[in-house]
Design a protein around this motif. Structure first.
Motif, short mmCIF file in Angstrom:
data_model
loop_
_atom_site.label_atom_id
_atom_site.label_comp_id
_atom_site.label_asym_id
_atom_site.label_seq_id
_atom_site.Cartn_x
_atom_site.Cartn_y
_atom_site.Cartn_z
N THR A 73 98.47 25.40 127.21
CA THR A 73 98.55 26.85 127.79
C THR A 73 98.83 26.42 129.21
N GLU A 74 99.61 27.37 129.96
CA GLU A 74 99.86 27.35 131.48
C GLU A 74 99.10 28.82 131.98
N ASN A 75 98.53 29.47 131.26
CA ASN A 75 97.94 30.77 131.78
C ASN A 75 96.61 31.21 131.04
N PHE A 76 95.55 30.58 131.52
CA PHE A 76 94.31 30.35 131.08
C PHE A 76 93.32 31.32 131.88
N HIS A 77 92.96 32.62 131.13
CA HIS A 77 92.29 33.88 131.55
C HIS A 77 90.82 33.87 131.26
N PHE A 78 90.28 34.40 132.12
CA PHE A 78 88.69 34.87 131.86
C PHE A 78 88.62 36.59 131.40
N GLU A 79 87.74 37.01 130.55
CA GLU A 79 87.60 38.21 130.21
C GLU A 79 85.86 38.44 130.12
N ILE A 80 85.21 39.06 131.11
CA ILE A 80 83.96 39.23 131.15
C ILE A 80 83.62 40.46 130.02
N GLU A 81 82.33 40.26 129.21
CA GLU A 81 82.23 41.24 128.24
C GLU A 81 80.64 41.34 127.74
N LEU A 82 80.15 42.38 127.69
CA LEU A 82 78.89 42.86 127.10
C LEU A 82 78.85 42.32 125.66
N VAL A 83 77.76 41.29 125.20
CA VAL A 83 77.69 41.04 123.86
C VAL A 83 76.59 41.76 123.20
N VAL A 84 76.86 42.10 121.94
CA VAL A 84 75.94 42.61 121.26
C VAL A 84 75.31 41.71 119.92
N ALA A 106 73.72 40.23 125.65
CA ALA A 106 74.01 39.06 126.35
C ALA A 106 75.17 39.43 127.14
N VAL A 107 75.57 38.43 128.07
CA VAL A 107 76.61 38.46 128.85
C VAL A 107 77.71 37.29 128.38
N GLY A 108 78.82 37.65 127.82
CA GLY A 108 79.87 36.64 127.40
C GLY A 108 81.32 36.67 128.20
N ILE A 109 82.10 35.72 127.78
CA ILE A 109 83.25 35.51 128.34
C ILE A 109 84.30 35.24 127.25
N ASP A 110 85.37 36.26 127.20
CA ASP A 110 86.43 35.94 126.20
C ASP A 110 87.35 35.15 126.99
N LEU A 111 87.45 33.91 126.75
CA LEU A 111 88.51 33.04 127.52
C LEU A 111 89.69 33.04 126.35
N THR A 112 90.88 33.26 127.16
CA THR A 112 92.11 33.32 126.52
C THR A 112 93.46 32.64 126.95
N ARG A 113 93.94 32.08 125.98
CA ARG A 113 95.46 31.39 126.58
C ARG A 113 96.35 32.64 126.33
N ARG A 114 96.30 33.18 127.50
CA ARG A 114 97.01 34.60 127.45
C ARG A 114 98.78 34.45 127.24
N ASP A 115 99.26 33.23 127.67
CA ASP A 115 100.61 33.28 127.27
C ASP A 115 101.00 32.78 125.67
N THR A 198 82.35 43.16 123.24
CA THR A 198 82.76 44.54 123.24
C THR A 198 83.87 44.97 123.85
N GLY A 199 84.52 44.15 124.78
CA GLY A 199 85.73 44.35 125.35
C GLY A 199 85.63 44.11 127.05
N GLU A 202 89.13 45.73 133.55
CA GLU A 202 90.52 45.54 134.53
C GLU A 202 89.94 44.28 135.30
N GLY A 203 91.04 43.46 135.72
CA GLY A 203 90.99 42.50 136.76
C GLY A 203 91.10 40.98 136.10
N VAL A 204 91.52 40.81 134.59
CA VAL A 204 91.53 39.70 134.31
C VAL A 204 92.67 38.99 135.18
N ASP A 205 92.40 37.43 134.96
CA ASP A 205 93.19 36.76 135.95
C ASP A 205 93.18 35.36 135.45
#
Length: 231
Positions: A73-84, A106-115, A198-199, A202-205
């Motif tokens: 990957t060359e486009n590695f993104h964070f996504e903050i989420e509420l975890v149930v 809990a607080v989680g992060i959905d790490l994503t290989r966006r490309d 849970t999703g 905006e603001g992922v980068d």
């Protein structure tokens, strides 16, 4: 009967205020559940039925750990989420009764290989390589619902190197937590130890090696991870 190789240890997440840990059975993630995030991803924020994707249980990363920058990957993104975290078996449960089956949050992060994700979407292929890779599901300790009550109004935020990138409120979820759980329980029997991300707002980068990510949801333990060099 004997096993041909040692069984894989069940991933766990700590419980706030306890030496106990929650065994992680499965991880379900809700796609595009904040309107402004849907827009920034090029979609239309209509209230269509929620859709889900999964991560393996061993995608869990403990709070405070370093995550190696992933391969291919060359486009590695964070996504903050509420975890149930699910605490009781759920099957065909109404949204009115869904909260009764929650163990905690809990607080989680959905790490994503966006490309890879976007390439798969354009080709009509599954998202697994973009979402369900090694160390793609950091999760902080779980706060039991018995201590915090039902979460339906809380700020959710994320910073990279101290700079705020995401800042919203879980009231902006297109589909509420009870609606998410009810919908999922009509498709799959949920069991204790299942986690639902849970999703993200905006603001992922993108992030790069050396970046430090901190995020939180009001009332829960903040999460902090660092992005390390590629393996």
């Amino acid at each position: 009967m004997s096993l041909v190789f040692p069984a894989i240890e069940t991933p766990t997440v700590p419980i706030k205020g306890s030496d106990d840990r929650l065994p992680v059975r499965r991880i379900f993630c809700v796609g595009r559940n904040y309107s402004k995030h849907v827009i920034e991803m090029g979609g239309h924020p209509d209230r269509n039925p929620p859709f889900f994707f999964t991560k393996p249980a061993d995608a869990i990363v403990q709070n405070g750990e370093t995550v190696a920058y992933p391969t291919i990957t060359e486009n590695f993104h964070f996504e903050i989420e509420l975890v149930v975290a699910i605490g009781k078996t759920m099957f065909k449960v109404s949204k009115e009764d869904a909260n009764d089956h929650i163990y905690g949050y809990a607080v989680g992060i959905d790490l994503t290989r966006r490309d890879l994700q976007m390439g798969a979407m354009k080709a009509g292929h599954p998202w697994e390589f973009g979402k369900a890779f090694d160390n793609s599901g950091p999760c902080a300790e779980i706060t039991p619902k018995s201590e915090i009550g039902v979460m339906d109004d809380a700020r959710i935020w994320l910073k990279v190197n101290g700079e705020t990138k995401q800042d919203s409120n879980i009231t902006h979820l297109i589909w509420s937590v009870p609606e998410i759980l009810s919908t999922l329980s009509h498709a799959i029997e949920l069991q204790p130890g299942d986690l639902i991300y849970t999703g993200t707002p905006e603001g992922v980068d993108a992030v790069v090696p050396g970046d430090e990510i901190t995020g939180g949801v009001d009332g829960l333990t903040d999460i902090n991870i660092k992005i390390g060099p590629a393996r």
